[in-house]
Design an enzyme around this catalytic site. Structure first.
Site, PDB file in Angstrom:
ATOM      1  N   ASP A   1       0.815  -1.214   0.000  1.00  0.00           N
ATOM      2  CA  ASP A   1       0.000   0.000   0.000  1.00  0.00           C
ATOM      3  C   ASP A   1       0.843   1.256   0.000  1.00  0.00           C
ATOM      4  O   ASP A   1       0.471   2.262  -0.619  1.00  0.00           O
ATOM      5  CB  ASP A   1      -0.923   0.028   1.234  1.00  0.00           C
TER       6      ASP A   1
ATOM      7  N   HIS B   1      -5.883   8.389   5.966  1.00  0.00           N
ATOM      8  CA  HIS B   1      -5.597   7.136   6.679  1.00  0.00           C
ATOM      9  C   HIS B   1      -4.314   7.196   7.508  1.00  0.00           C
ATOM     10  O   HIS B   1      -4.123   6.328   8.379  1.00  0.00           O
ATOM     11  CB  HIS B   1      -5.469   5.973   5.694  1.00  0.00           C
TER      12      HIS B   1
ATOM     13  N   GLY C   1      -2.788   2.997   4.018  1.00  0.00           N
ATOM     14  CA  GLY C   1      -3.742   3.238   2.941  1.00  0.00           C
ATOM     15  C   GLY C   1      -3.332   4.310   1.958  1.00  0.00           C
ATOM     16  O   GLY C   1      -4.143   5.173   1.602  1.00  0.00           O
TER      17      GLY C   1
ATOM     18  N   TYR D   1      -9.817   6.266  -7.909  1.00  0.00           N
ATOM     19  CA  TYR D   1      -8.844   5.504  -8.683  1.00  0.00           C
ATOM     20  C   TYR D   1      -9.310   5.240 -10.104  1.00  0.00           C
ATOM     21  O   TYR D   1      -8.648   4.505 -10.834  1.00  0.00           O
ATOM     22  CB  TYR D   1      -8.512   4.211  -7.907  1.00  0.00           C
TER      23      TYR D   1
END
Length: 393
Positions: free
Chosen positions: A89, A131, A139, A301
């Protein structure tokens, strides 16, 4: 209070890149700004474009531990997974500290512009990295710019700040930063944590029981929630708690990964539903805090078909001159997408034809969305003196 609108932007913000195949690709920011510019949203006199500077340690340590800052500095050469660095990540990259600090500086600048009255609304689409925790990356987020901007505002004397998170993922880092602080209300509307990262954001997470009970509100929506369901749920929860809290300033995280084509989540909004959500928080800012509104980006995304359209609508909404959803996208922008070799087919218009009408929530229905609404209202509304079963509250 000025009616002016500031957009925080510098092409150096494109340096926050975790690699060509990583979902959080900075091309989404570049395409957004190019589309907004091509449609006249960034025209002089409509918005003021302001360049940020990197946040220093004095700002970053408002939220993050000094040892974590040092780990981020070392990470390109010596990544430490104990700090969440060098993972799938959060892969490390050269200039990571500087890029993350610049995004954070942009969000603090947005807060400063609204605080001083230079702008009534300020937008930083590169921000919203919600996050990141005090001592670790998480994240895709290295520094929690949203939490740092809020902490800076608290340092200016604000006593009531509302943070509303529209991202499909729970705003866990911001909630954690202020879970015991009654001066900050965190409200997150997200996909149920039973099926999505980070696995938190249940309605029963309502703030520290000893210091700030009622300071967190979580609305966890079932997979497949569409425009109408999302707007019905939002309207049944968010305006009521924000009005009751009576904030002096509103900070929103406007992640657009609740889109139906987003590869990382399972909600089903169109760009039309997202446009309606931005209008809802804009209207709320004018209703509750004289229009003092700081809007940050976040997730998203669908690099070509979602993010540029959604956030161009966000920028237009903040400017006070909304774009007609039927607006055609300039051919030059579409040609640029093709020339870059991006896989997604470029959209032709600023709408997907999504239906954004909805009926008001009532306590006698049994849809999955309404059950989610009822659970959140029962968990949170009593702390605001509101009746969870009365649709007028």
């Amino acid at each position: 209070m000025s009616d002016s609108v500031a957009v925080v932007w510098d092409e150096a913000l494109l340096g926050y890149t975790m690699g060509g195949e990583h979902p959080l690709h900075p091309v989404r920011l570049d395409l957004t700004m190019r589309l907004a510019d091509g449609l006249g949203v960034l025209a002089p006199g409509r918005v003021e474009v302001v360049r940020p500077t990197p946040a220093g340690d004095d700002l970053l340590t408002l939220v993050h531990d000094p040892a974590y800052l040092e780990a981020v500095r070392r990470a390109p050469a010596h990544p430490d997974e104990a700090y969440g660095l060098g993972t799938a990540d959060n892969p490390v990259f050269e200039g990571m500290y500087e890029a993350a600090a610049l995004i954070t500086g942009g969000s603090v600048l947005a807060a400063e512009l609204v605080h001083t009255g230079r702008a009534q609304h300020a937008v930083n689409i590169s921000g919203g990295l919600h996050h990141a925790m005090r001592d670790r990356a998480s994240g895709f987020c290295v520094f929690n710019d949203a939490a740092i901007a809020i902490a800076w505002l608290l340092g200016q004397g604000y006593e009531r700040i509302a943070y509303v998170d529209l991202d499909v993922h729970h705003g866990d880092g911001v909630q954690a930063a202020f879970y015991d602080d009654p001066r900050v209300l965190t409200v997150s509307v997200h996909q149920t944590p039973l099926t999505l990262f980070p696995g938190t954001g249940f309605p029963e997470e309502t703030g520290d029981p000893e210091k700030a009970l009622g300071s967190a509100v979580n609305l966890a929506l079932p997979n497949g929630t569409d425009d109408s369901g999302w707007l019905r749920a939002f309207t049944a929860v968010v305006p009521s708690v924000v009005r009751a809290f009576a904030p002096q300033i509103l900070v929103t995280q406007c992640g657009c990964d609740a889109h139906h084509e987003d590869p990382l989540a399972d909600l089903a909004l169109t760009v039309d539903g997202q446009r309606a959500s931005y209008r809802a928080v804009h209207d709320l800012a004018h209703e509750v805090c004289d229009g003092r509104w700081i809007a940050l980006g976040g997730g998203g995304y669908g690099l070509v078909r979602c993010v540029p359209r959604a956030w161009t609508h966000l920028l237009a909404e903040a400017s006070g001159e909304r774009l007609d959803p039927a607006t055609a996208i300039p051919q030059s922008w579409r040609d640029d997408v093709v020339a870059r070799g991006l896989k997604a087919r470029p959209p032709t218009h600023m709408t997907e034809g999504g239906y954004t009408g909805f009926s008001a929530w009532d306590p006698y229905t049994e849809s999955r969305v309404d059950r989610a609404v009822s659970r959140t209202r029962k968990a949170s509304f009593p702390y605001f003196g509101l009746d969870p079963d009365d649709p007028r509250d």
